[in-house]
Design an enzyme around this catalytic site. Sequence first.
Site, PDB file in Angstrom:
ATOM      1  N   ARG A  94       0.860  -1.190   0.000  1.00 36.66           N
ATOM      2  CA  ARG A  94       0.000   0.000   0.000  1.00 36.66           C
ATOM      3  C   ARG A  94       0.892   1.234   0.000  1.00 36.66           C
ATOM      4  O   ARG A  94       1.911   1.266   0.691  1.00 36.66           O
ATOM      5  CB  ARG A  94      -0.864   0.029   1.269  1.00 36.66           C
ATOM      6  CG  ARG A  94      -1.937  -1.022   1.318  1.00 36.66           C
ATOM      7  CD  ARG A  94      -3.159  -0.665   0.543  1.00 36.66           C
ATOM      8  NE  ARG A  94      -3.735   0.630   0.969  1.00 36.66           N
ATOM      9  CZ  ARG A  94      -4.788   1.176   0.357  1.00 36.66           C
ATOM     10  NH1 ARG A  94      -5.323   0.576  -0.690  1.00 36.66           N
ATOM     11  NH2 ARG A  94      -5.282   2.326   0.773  1.00 36.66           N
ATOM     12  N   ILE A  95       0.449   2.249  -0.742  1.00 34.43           N
ATOM     13  CA  ILE A  95       1.148   3.532  -0.688  1.00 34.43           C
ATOM     14  C   ILE A  95       0.536   4.317   0.468  1.00 34.43           C
ATOM     15  O   ILE A  95      -0.692   4.394   0.589  1.00 34.43           O
ATOM     16  CB  ILE A  95       0.988   4.298  -2.015  1.00 34.43           C
ATOM     17  CG1 ILE A  95       1.714   3.526  -3.127  1.00 34.43           C
ATOM     18  CG2 ILE A  95       1.546   5.715  -1.873  1.00 34.43           C
ATOM     19  CD1 ILE A  95       1.563   4.112  -4.513  1.00 34.43           C
ATOM     20  N   LEU A  96       1.370   4.838   1.353  1.00 32.95           N
ATOM     21  CA  LEU A  96       0.899   5.466   2.585  1.00 32.95           C
ATOM     22  C   LEU A  96       0.886   6.978   2.425  1.00 32.95           C
ATOM     23  O   LEU A  96       1.744   7.550   1.743  1.00 32.95           O
ATOM     24  CB  LEU A  96       1.815   5.040   3.729  1.00 32.95           C
ATOM     25  CG  LEU A  96       1.797   3.525   3.995  1.00 32.95           C
ATOM     26  CD1 LEU A  96       2.995   3.108   4.817  1.00 32.95           C
ATOM     27  CD2 LEU A  96       0.478   3.111   4.657  1.00 32.95           C
ATOM     28  N   HIS A 112      12.647  -3.054  -0.485  1.00 31.60           N
ATOM     29  CA  HIS A 112      12.226  -2.877  -1.877  1.00 31.60           C
ATOM     30  C   HIS A 112      13.130  -3.729  -2.761  1.00 31.60           C
ATOM     31  O   HIS A 112      14.361  -3.601  -2.675  1.00 31.60           O
ATOM     32  CB  HIS A 112      12.317  -1.401  -2.281  1.00 31.60           C
ATOM     33  CG  HIS A 112      11.935  -1.151  -3.692  1.00 31.60           C
ATOM     34  ND1 HIS A 112      10.620  -1.108  -4.117  1.00 31.60           N
ATOM     35  CD2 HIS A 112      12.691  -0.968  -4.806  1.00 31.60           C
ATOM     36  CE1 HIS A 112      10.598  -0.896  -5.426  1.00 31.60           C
ATOM     37  NE2 HIS A 112      11.834  -0.807  -5.868  1.00 31.60           N
ATOM     38  N   GLU A 146       8.152  10.285  -0.027  1.00 32.82           N
ATOM     39  CA  GLU A 146       8.366   9.981  -1.444  1.00 32.82           C
ATOM     40  C   GLU A 146       8.575   8.472  -1.608  1.00 32.82           C
ATOM     41  O   GLU A 146       9.506   7.904  -1.030  1.00 32.82           O
ATOM     42  CB  GLU A 146       9.597  10.744  -1.950  1.00 32.82           C
ATOM     43  CG  GLU A 146       9.644  10.834  -3.465  1.00 32.82           C
ATOM     44  CD  GLU A 146      10.910  11.533  -3.965  1.00 32.82           C
ATOM     45  OE1 GLU A 146      11.645  12.084  -3.116  1.00 32.82           O
ATOM     46  OE2 GLU A 146      11.151  11.494  -5.179  1.00 32.82           O
ATOM     47  N   GLU A 177      17.079 -10.989   0.794  1.00 31.21           N
ATOM     48  CA  GLU A 177      16.181 -10.171   1.616  1.00 31.21           C
ATOM     49  C   GLU A 177      16.110 -10.739   3.028  1.00 31.21           C
ATOM     50  O   GLU A 177      16.173 -10.001   4.024  1.00 31.21           O
ATOM     51  CB  GLU A 177      14.780 -10.130   1.007  1.00 31.21           C
ATOM     52  CG  GLU A 177      14.707  -9.440  -0.324  1.00 31.21           C
ATOM     53  CD  GLU A 177      13.309  -9.406  -0.880  1.00 31.21           C
ATOM     54  OE1 GLU A 177      12.339  -9.455  -0.101  1.00 31.21           O
ATOM     55  OE2 GLU A 177      13.178  -9.317  -2.111  1.00 31.21           O
TER      56      GLU A 177
END
Length: 192
Positions: A94-96, A112, A146, A177
């Site tokens: 989700r973009i916060l 990422h 950003e 990761e």
Amino acid sequence: KNIVILISGTGSNMAAIMRAAERERWPERLGARVAAVISNRPDAQGLQVANEAGIATSVVDHKAYEGREAFDAALRTAIDAHAPALVVLAGFMRILTPAFVEHYAGRMINIHPSLLPAFPGLHTHQRAIDAGCRVAGVTVHMVTAELDHGPILAQAAVPVLDGDTSDTLAARVLAHEHVIYPRAVASLLKKL
Ligand code: GRF
């Protein structure tokens, strides 16, 4: 110090962090523990893994909210119930909103699957292959307003091999990761 991990799916990075917390005895050595796992998707497999490990879980389903602000407000309430020293985004898709990110400034991190600043956004492995990259990799960074652009905490690089598909490259990156994320969490906890 409470760690809250946010997931949207498999939660393999969440599981790697949980294992490291156990193996390296974070509660005793760092005064830190994974306090909760929260997902925006009720069907996220990682929720089961966390439940089986006895870790508190909750779901804040983004489909149940009108608009990004309402969802972020509900998510913040669910997170803050655990008074986190650190919020770990692990496969959280989700973009916060900037207000949400601001609230957790300096104590929210993300992983990422590219060597930022290359390839922010989605489909990173396919884009690296299409660009003819010889190396690819993963970045752990502080979350800022950003997308995928905060201060870098750790990176790992892997070779892109002839015949790689996004799946074969993703698998090679994912293994790294699971090494660098727990390490980055532990070292940040020592500073918080
Ligand atoms: C991984 O590629 C990770 O880099 C990205 O989400 C994918 C799935 O992660 N953040 P996980 O298995 O759900 O931890």
